[in-house]
Design an enzyme around this catalytic site. Structure first.
Site, PDB file in Angstrom:
ATOM      1  N   ARG A   1      20.302   5.528  -8.955  1.00  0.00           N
ATOM      2  CA  ARG A   1      19.072   6.310  -9.159  1.00  0.00           C
ATOM      3  C   ARG A   1      19.297   7.791  -8.865  1.00  0.00           C
ATOM      4  NH1 ARG A   1      14.921   8.052  -5.578  1.00  0.00           N
ATOM      5  NH2 ARG A   1      15.854   6.911  -3.865  1.00  0.00           N
TER       6      ARG A   1
ATOM      7  N   GLU B   1      17.787  18.599  -6.048  1.00  0.00           N
ATOM      8  CA  GLU B   1      18.576  17.677  -5.220  1.00  0.00           C
ATOM      9  C   GLU B   1      19.839  17.295  -5.983  1.00  0.00           C
ATOM     10  OE1 GLU B   1      16.300  14.526  -3.156  1.00  0.00           O
ATOM     11  OE2 GLU B   1      14.515  15.529  -3.882  1.00  0.00           O
TER      12      GLU B   1
ATOM     13  N   TRP C   1       7.366   7.880   4.069  1.00  0.00           N
ATOM     14  CA  TRP C   1       8.523   8.568   4.650  1.00  0.00           C
ATOM     15  C   TRP C   1       9.287   9.412   3.635  1.00  0.00           C
ATOM     16  CZ3 TRP C   1      11.380   4.707   8.463  1.00  0.00           C
ATOM     17  CH2 TRP C   1      10.515   4.418   9.531  1.00  0.00           C
TER      18      TRP C   1
ATOM     19  N   HIS D   1      21.995   6.361   1.261  1.00  0.00           N
ATOM     20  CA  HIS D   1      21.753   7.813   1.280  1.00  0.00           C
ATOM     21  C   HIS D   1      22.865   8.458   2.111  1.00  0.00           C
ATOM     22  CE1 HIS D   1      19.893  11.711   1.622  1.00  0.00           C
ATOM     23  NE2 HIS D   1      18.945  11.329   0.786  1.00  0.00           N
TER      24      HIS D   1
ATOM     25  N   ALA E   1       2.986   2.773  -5.395  1.00  0.00           N
ATOM     26  CA  ALA E   1       2.766   1.885  -6.544  1.00  0.00           C
ATOM     27  C   ALA E   1       1.481   1.083  -6.361  1.00  0.00           C
ATOM     28  CB  ALA E   1       3.977   0.964  -6.720  1.00  0.00           C
TER      29      ALA E   1
ATOM     30  N   GLN F   1      10.698  12.278   1.547  1.00  0.00           N
ATOM     31  CA  GLN F   1      10.806  13.679   1.951  1.00  0.00           C
ATOM     32  C   GLN F   1      10.903  14.610   0.754  1.00  0.00           C
ATOM     33  OE1 GLN F   1      14.046  14.207   4.726  1.00  0.00           O
ATOM     34  NE2 GLN F   1      13.101  12.940   6.289  1.00  0.00           N
TER      35      GLN F   1
ATOM     36  N   SER G   1       0.821  -1.219   0.000  1.00  0.00           N
ATOM     37  CA  SER G   1       0.000   0.000   0.000  1.00  0.00           C
ATOM     38  C   SER G   1       0.851   1.263   0.000  1.00  0.00           C
ATOM     39  CB  SER G   1      -0.952  -0.009   1.197  1.00  0.00           C
ATOM     40  OG  SER G   1      -0.220  -0.154   2.398  1.00  0.00           O
ATOM     41  N   GLY G   2       1.967   1.226  -0.749  1.00  0.00           N
ATOM     42  CA  GLY G   2       2.727   2.455  -1.007  1.00  0.00           C
ATOM     43  C   GLY G   2       2.192   3.101  -2.276  1.00  0.00           C
TER      44      GLY G   2
HETATM   45  P1  FAD Z   1       6.565   1.225  -0.485  1.00  0.00           P
HETATM   46  O1  FAD Z   1       6.099   2.608  -0.432  1.00  0.00           O
HETATM   47  O2  FAD Z   1       7.732   0.866   0.343  1.00  0.00           O
HETATM   48  O3  FAD Z   1       5.367   0.280  -0.097  1.00  0.00           O
HETATM   49  C1  FAD Z   1       5.563  -1.108   0.052  1.00  0.00           C
HETATM   50  C2  FAD Z   1       4.313  -1.691   0.649  1.00  0.00           C
HETATM   51  O4  FAD Z   1       4.361  -3.105   0.599  1.00  0.00           O
HETATM   52  C3  FAD Z   1       4.117  -1.340   2.109  1.00  0.00           C
HETATM   53  O5  FAD Z   1       2.752  -1.052   2.290  1.00  0.00           O
HETATM   54  C4  FAD Z   1       4.472  -2.614   2.841  1.00  0.00           C
HETATM   55  O6  FAD Z   1       3.848  -2.775   4.076  1.00  0.00           O
HETATM   56  C5  FAD Z   1       3.971  -3.632   1.854  1.00  0.00           C
HETATM   57  N1  FAD Z   1       4.550  -4.968   1.971  1.00  0.00           N
HETATM   58  C6  FAD Z   1       5.844  -5.334   1.907  1.00  0.00           C
HETATM   59  N2  FAD Z   1       5.957  -6.675   2.012  1.00  0.00           N
HETATM   60  C7  FAD Z   1       4.703  -7.156   2.144  1.00  0.00           C
HETATM   61  C8  FAD Z   1       4.157  -8.450   2.307  1.00  0.00           C
HETATM   62  N3  FAD Z   1       4.909  -9.541   2.344  1.00  0.00           N
HETATM   63  N4  FAD Z   1       2.827  -8.582   2.430  1.00  0.00           N
HETATM   64  C9  FAD Z   1       2.006  -7.493   2.420  1.00  0.00           C
HETATM   65  N5  FAD Z   1       2.479  -6.249   2.263  1.00  0.00           N
HETATM   66  C10 FAD Z   1       3.797  -6.078   2.124  1.00  0.00           C
HETATM   67  N6  FAD Z   1      11.913   8.586  -3.504  1.00  0.00           N
HETATM   68  C11 FAD Z   1      11.635   9.680  -4.221  1.00  0.00           C
HETATM   69  O7  FAD Z   1      11.414   9.602  -5.439  1.00  0.00           O
HETATM   70  N7  FAD Z   1      11.596  10.905  -3.601  1.00  0.00           N
HETATM   71  C12 FAD Z   1      11.815  11.063  -2.284  1.00  0.00           C
HETATM   72  O8  FAD Z   1      11.734  12.171  -1.764  1.00  0.00           O
HETATM   73  C13 FAD Z   1      12.137   9.914  -1.507  1.00  0.00           C
HETATM   74  N8  FAD Z   1      12.415  10.024  -0.182  1.00  0.00           N
HETATM   75  C14 FAD Z   1      12.597   8.872   0.545  1.00  0.00           C
HETATM   76  C15 FAD Z   1      12.774   8.982   1.925  1.00  0.00           C
HETATM   77  C16 FAD Z   1      12.880   7.829   2.691  1.00  0.00           C
HETATM   78  C17 FAD Z   1      13.075   7.945   4.180  1.00  0.00           C
HETATM   79  C18 FAD Z   1      12.820   6.563   2.082  1.00  0.00           C
HETATM   80  C19 FAD Z   1      12.919   5.318   2.891  1.00  0.00           C
HETATM   81  C20 FAD Z   1      12.677   6.458   0.702  1.00  0.00           C
HETATM   82  C21 FAD Z   1      12.570   7.611  -0.070  1.00  0.00           C
HETATM   83  N9  FAD Z   1      12.396   7.536  -1.451  1.00  0.00           N
HETATM   84  C22 FAD Z   1      12.136   8.668  -2.175  1.00  0.00           C
HETATM   85  C23 FAD Z   1      12.229   6.255  -2.112  1.00  0.00           C
HETATM   86  C24 FAD Z   1      10.725   6.021  -2.312  1.00  0.00           C
HETATM   87  O9  FAD Z   1      10.030   6.516  -1.191  1.00  0.00           O
HETATM   88  C25 FAD Z   1      10.401   4.548  -2.465  1.00  0.00           C
HETATM   89  O10 FAD Z   1      11.245   3.953  -3.409  1.00  0.00           O
HETATM   90  C26 FAD Z   1       8.957   4.425  -2.946  1.00  0.00           C
HETATM   91  O11 FAD Z   1       8.097   5.075  -2.040  1.00  0.00           O
HETATM   92  C27 FAD Z   1       8.588   2.961  -3.074  1.00  0.00           C
HETATM   93  O12 FAD Z   1       7.212   2.877  -3.286  1.00  0.00           O
HETATM   94  P2  FAD Z   1       6.563   1.445  -3.387  1.00  0.00           P
HETATM   95  O13 FAD Z   1       5.113   1.669  -3.560  1.00  0.00           O
HETATM   96  O14 FAD Z   1       7.279   0.651  -4.387  1.00  0.00           O
HETATM   97  O15 FAD Z   1       6.887   0.765  -1.973  1.00  0.00           O
HETATM   98  C1  SIN Z   2      15.703  12.754  -0.158  1.00  0.00           C
HETATM   99  O1  SIN Z   2      14.759  13.494   0.090  1.00  0.00           O
HETATM  100  O2  SIN Z   2      16.891  13.056  -0.004  1.00  0.00           O
HETATM  101  C2  SIN Z   2      15.403  11.399  -0.692  1.00  0.00           C
HETATM  102  C3  SIN Z   2      15.070  11.528  -2.097  1.00  0.00           C
HETATM  103  C4  SIN Z   2      15.124  10.204  -2.782  1.00  0.00           C
HETATM  104  O3  SIN Z   2      15.411   9.170  -2.191  1.00  0.00           O
HETATM  105  O4  SIN Z   2      14.889  10.226  -3.996  1.00  0.00           O
END
Ligand code: FAD
Ligand code: SIN
Length: 539
Positions: free
Chosen positions: A406, A113, A42, A234, A12, A44, A9-10
């Site tokens: 990246r 950035e 999370w 990072h 994507a 930022q 539930s991120g």
């Molecule tokens: P996520 O948002 O990580 O969601 C994954 C989901 O899958 C979660 O809900 C989790 O609970 C669920 N899940 C995992 N395993 C299971 C399972 N087995 N069963 C059920 N559910 C499961 N990127 C940027 O482009 N800009 C930014 O400013 C930026 N800042 C960041 C700051 C931080 C602190 C972090 C950690 C990352 C940052 N990134 C940033 C990277 C970016 O946030 C992530 O790459 C992106 O949000 C990933 O999205 P996602 O939907 O793929 O996964």
């Molecule tokens: C950050 O805000 O520095 C993180 C950005 C990112 O991971 O793309």
């Protein structure tokens, strides 16, 4: 109407869910903890993109920066496509309700950035992910075609024909953490959106849910992985004993923040003092940054370079941290622009625009992952096709967008564009429904594990091994030692897995060990240093 299971539930998972539900598909979102527990929440800095479709110079510059950051390994077609689709997808986010920051004229305020040659990052102060997650989850919760299963852990994918990836998948076995039972969830198609793998390392910016489950589940079903060695650290995670490595966004450096070590700080302060006596303004601290030895861009170089510069500096000086300096900047501007960070710093009595912030690198993002095609469909490990009815989007996937490193704020962009592509592909190619009864989870003769200490100890050993042997700078000796230890852990978890009913810690440890193995094997097999992979034996 097809039934689609989405794991995660991120950004994507939620974005693809909303798109599919709007097209009348029945969607079930499985998520491990609360809906908001994700890296997305999370994030930022923000999401990079050119919203004016006619701005071809802007798009070309974004493409050039992405390719430069990827160190020659990006798939240029994918990069062009993602950047071309940025405007449509970001506008859809806005239509769903995401409120990015705007200037006085109503236009979007853009940040910068490391590695970006221009301001092109849309953001919501320094908590962009929280705003995206809020808007998407509000929308998903209200949608009548979406069912949300929280505290539910996907354990394994169910294949249409056991052992044959070419026949595809038809559901997910899920561990319900409240009943402690495994349930069989049938689905016509499955989307994996499980995020990253940061929990492999002791120091990570990632939330606890980032345990590589999606990569492991798909790999066990015959999916190919790619570029697993490209782990992004990072450069600026807050480094305070007993505190978690809270991210200090790169956007702070975009506003003039500078990375210095103690020697640099002393030299800069000495020059400030000297200039004060002549009534001259203080110099820019950047000229004293050790990062300039690694790139002319210094503190604003791409992440691979800055993280390596800090890693080398800490090893040479024996210090535990470097510092992010912001005291030469406008304090009021910083506190207004970065309230989330300031609120966290308050816990330690630190202030933006005043104090030197102790920082060190922490595991942040996996560039590699499940090898997918242009619709997000995982390729088979044999490379003889794709796995039907399966999609992988977001951080779990390796699309070719990021190459060997990246570019900042390109992750949220790639995730939303590929969520859109996967959802559109399902809508135009609805999966055929399964008619047969799905196999139940194996439960025969398994007992609940009554001693969890081995799991805890093995997890500690795994994290210690990855942190000391598979970090920013690697060598063959360390990588091979890590591989031997992981193989040992693999045997241990296999014994536990085969004899116990699942629990969250067992499922996660099993997945982490598998993913660690994939990371290390890819690192050992690499014959050149590119982007995020740096092996001193290859220099
Ligand atoms: P996520 O948002 O990580 O969601 C994954 C989901 O899958 C979660 O809900 C989790 O609970 C669920 N899940 C995992 N395993 C299971 C399972 N087995 N069963 C059920 N559910 C499961 N990127 C940027 O482009 N800009 C930014 O400013 C930026 N800042 C960041 C700051 C931080 C602190 C972090 C950690 C990352 C940052 N990134 C940033 C990277 C970016 O946030 C992530 O790459 C992106 O949000 C990933 O999205 P996602 O939907 O793929 O996964
Ligand atoms: C950050 O805000 O520095 C993180 C950005 C990112 O991971 O793309």
């Amino acid at each position: 109407m097809s039934k689609i299971a989405i794991i995660g539930s991120g950004i994507a998972g939620l974005f693809s869910a909303i798109k599919l539900a709007n097209s009348n598909h029945e969607v079930v979102i499985i998520t491990k903890q609360r809906i908001k527990d994700s890296s997305t929440n999370w994030a930022q800095g923000g999401i990079a993109g050119i919203l004016d479709k006619t701005n071809s110079n802007g798009k070309s510059a974004h493409i050039a920066d992405t390719l430069q950051s990827g160190d020659g390994l990006c798939d240029e077609t994918v990069v062009r496509e993602v950047i071309e689709h940025a405007a449509d997808c970001i506008n859809e986010l806005v239509n769903i309700g995401v409120q990015f920051e705007r200037d006085h004229e109503g236009g979007f305020k853009l940040a910068k950035e490391g590695g970006h040659s221009e301001r092109r990052i849309l953001h919501a102060k320094d908590a962009t992910g929280r705003e995206i997650e809020r808007a998407l989850s509000d929308s998903a919760k209200q949608h009548q075609n979406i069912t949300l299963m929280k505290n539910t852990l996907a354990v394994d994918l169910i294949q249409r024909e056991h052992g044959d990836p070419s026949k595809g998948v038809c559901g997910v076995w899920c561990y319900d953490q409240s009943t402690k039972q495994v349930v069989t969830l049938a689905a016509d198609a499955v989307i994996i959106a499980t995020g990253g793998v940061g929990q492999l390392w002791a120091k990570t910016t990632n939330p606890s849910v980032a345990t590589g489950d999606g990569i492991a589940m798909a790999f066990r079903c015959g999916a190919a992985v790619k570029d697993m060695a490209f782990i992004q650290f990072h450069p600026t995670a807050l480094s305070i004993e007993d505190g978690r490595p809270f991210l200090i966004t790169e956007a702070l450096r975009g506003e003039g923040g500078v990375i210095l070590d103690e020697i640099g700080i002393n030299s800069w302060r000495a020059e400030c003092k000297q200039r004060l006596t002549s009534n001259l303004p203080p110099p820019n601290p950047e000229k004293y940054s050790f990062t300039r030895k690694f790139s002319d861009l210094g503190s604003m170089a791409t992440r691979d370079i800055v993280a390596r510069a800090i890693d080398e500096n800490l090893k040479q000086t024996g210090n535990k941290q470097a510092y992010l300096i912001t005291s030469h900047l406008d304090k009021a501007m910083l506190q207004t622009s970065f309230p989330n960070i300031q609120a966290h710093l308050d816990k330690y009595g630190l202030s933006l625009g005043l104090d030197d912030l102790p920082i060190s690198p922490a595991a942040h993002y996996i560039v590699g992952g499940l090898d997918v095609d242009k619709y997000g469909r995982p390729r088979t490990a044999m490379k003889d096709g794709i796995i039907p009815h399966l999609y992988a989007i977001g951080e779990v996937a390796c699309t070719g967008m990021h190459g060997a490193n990246r570019l900042a704020s390109n992750s949220l962009l790639e995730a939303v564009v590929f969520a859109d592509k996967a959802a559109n592909h399902i809508v135009s190619n609805p999966p055929n429904s399964i008619s047969h009864q799905l196999p139940q989870w194996r439960a025969d003769g398994l007992a609940a594990l009554n001693e969890h200490a081995p799991i805890v100890n093995d997890l500690t050993m795994l994290k210690d091994t990855m942190s000391s042997e598979v970090g920013i700078v690697r060598n063959n000796l360390r990588l091979n030692r890590a591989l031997r230890r992981i193989k040992l852990l693999d045997k241990e978890i296999d014994i536990i897995w085969k004899s116990s009913t699942p629990s969250r810690d067992i499922v996660e440890l099993r997945n982490l060990i598998l993913v660690a193995n994939l990371v290390i094997e890819d690192a050992i097999n690499r014959t050149e240093n590119r982007g995020l992979h740096y092996n001193t034996d290859l220099v």
